[in-house]
Design a protein around this motif. Sequence first.
Motif, PDB file in Angstrom:
ATOM      1  N   GLU A  51      34.995  85.392 -28.071  1.00 57.25           N
ATOM      2  CA  GLU A  51      34.575  84.503 -27.250  1.00 57.25           C
ATOM      3  C   GLU A  51      33.942  85.204 -26.335  1.00 57.25           C
ATOM      4  N   LYS A  52      32.882  85.776 -25.494  1.00 60.14           N
ATOM      5  CA  LYS A  52      32.632  85.872 -24.359  1.00 60.14           C
ATOM      6  C   LYS A  52      31.746  85.209 -23.484  1.00 60.14           C
ATOM      7  N   ASP A  53      31.976  84.356 -22.438  1.00 56.05           N
ATOM      8  CA  ASP A  53      31.400  83.718 -21.249  1.00 56.05           C
ATOM      9  C   ASP A  53      31.460  82.388 -22.121  1.00 56.05           C
ATOM     10  N   GLY A  54      32.731  82.216 -22.501  1.00 52.41           N
ATOM     11  CA  GLY A  54      32.256  81.382 -23.056  1.00 52.41           C
ATOM     12  C   GLY A  54      32.352  80.073 -24.531  1.00 52.41           C
ATOM     13  N   THR A  55      31.056  81.567 -24.741  1.00 50.03           N
ATOM     14  CA  THR A  55      30.394  81.300 -26.585  1.00 50.03           C
ATOM     15  C   THR A  55      31.069  82.164 -27.090  1.00 50.03           C
ATOM     16  N   THR A  56      31.548  81.629 -28.440  1.00 42.26           N
ATOM     17  CA  THR A  56      31.892  82.453 -29.914  1.00 42.26           C
ATOM     18  C   THR A  56      31.125  83.866 -30.307  1.00 42.26           C
ATOM     19  N   VAL A  57      31.481  84.639 -30.294  1.00 47.33           N
ATOM     20  CA  VAL A  57      29.955  85.431 -30.736  1.00 47.33           C
ATOM     21  C   VAL A  57      30.991  86.865 -31.944  1.00 47.33           C
ATOM     22  N   GLY A  58      32.254  86.021 -32.095  1.00 48.04           N
ATOM     23  CA  GLY A  58      32.395  87.091 -33.797  1.00 48.04           C
ATOM     24  C   GLY A  58      34.057  85.621 -33.987  1.00 48.04           C
ATOM     25  N   LEU A  59      33.772  86.410 -35.032  1.00 42.39           N
ATOM     26  CA  LEU A  59      34.665  85.887 -35.819  1.00 42.39           C
ATOM     27  C   LEU A  59      35.829  86.474 -36.424  1.00 42.39           C
ATOM     28  N   VAL A  60      36.911  86.586 -36.532  1.00 41.58           N
ATOM     29  CA  VAL A  60      38.118  87.537 -36.516  1.00 41.58           C
ATOM     30  C   VAL A  60      38.492  87.059 -38.058  1.00 41.58           C
TER      31      VAL A  60
END
Length: 56
Positions: free
Chosen positions: A42-51
């Motif tokens: 997450e970046k700034d409360g937004t999901t930006v990637g999946l692990v």
Amino acid sequence: MAEQKYVYTTHATEADPRKLDSIESVVNEHAREGWRFVDTLEKDGTTVGLVFEQER
């Protein structure tokens, strides 16, 4: 030193709720290849990637 038990990969996502179907297909595709979804990035409360992880 112990041998690494898992390997990891990530998949970038777009911050667009209309693309949830494409995220689901990414998770399913990785699962078919033996990857297990484990977390989000997450970046700034937004999901930006999946692990994903996979046993060696």
